[in-house]
Write an enzyme that holds these catalytic residues in place. Sequence first.
Site: not given
Ligand code: KIV
Length: 275
Positions: A115, A182
């Site tokens: 991220e 997201e």
């Molecule tokens: O952790 C997860 O499942 C994710 C998705 C929401 C993209 O990062």
Amino acid sequence: MKNTIATFQEMKNKGEKITMLTAYDYSTAKLMDECGIDGILIGDSLGMVMMGYEDTLPVTMEDMIHHTACVARGAKNALIVGDMPFMSYQTGVRDAVMNAGRLIKEGHANCVKLEGGAAVTEQIKAITAASIPVMAHIGMTPQSVNAFGGFKVQGKNDDTAKKVLEDAYAVQEAGAFAVTLECVPAKLAELISGKLNIPTIGIGAGKGCDGQVLVYQDALAIFSDFKPKFVKQFADVGAVMRKGINDYIKETREGSFPAEEHTFKIDDDVIEKLY
Ligand code: KIV
């Protein structure tokens, strides 16, 4: 045929939508793979939907490696994307490369996801340089829930929309092979998808993305704590499970399970000798 990052790029180039779901275990991954899903994300969402935490922050590398390996054993064709948990890469480039390497070596992932946008480009460059493909993740990044002050849509005003776009360019420039968007407004996600060369995978980002991903317990109505606005429940598996579990309890209590066909036989004379 095993999907690779090249498959994802080809799909974007041809305008074919990329399908992804999360999974965390062998049986579910096998089932999704048999359905022809393009990619499986072992998301750190496992902290919430599998482990019952309130957010993804407590998830460890050990948790991620364990579940990634389970999924990798079940899926033959889907691209396996292992998520990097909170504090496995934010602490520096060396940690990022070591931990990405563990997801590949011990979890048998094909690539990793992390991220952050411009703030993590050094990590993306270093992991990519170690021959590990990186999917970036921008917009509403759940590991930053405390910094955002909650799970909030990102990119709705001039400044934040510009930031999401700049993050998208930054992660592409750093070498990411794809980027998850997201909880960003659909028009912004569509614009980004048009401007980037790499595929965009949307979750709460509208249909203009090159692909979609959902947490499977959300998509199949198994997770019942809350339902985000962007989730469509494609089947009520939760209801089917509840019925099955209730039937099992009822039939066991009343003695109608196990029946004759679920029972192993033995000759009576063998039994009689035991009395
Ligand atoms: O952790 C997860 O499942 C994710 C998705 C929401 C993209 O990062």
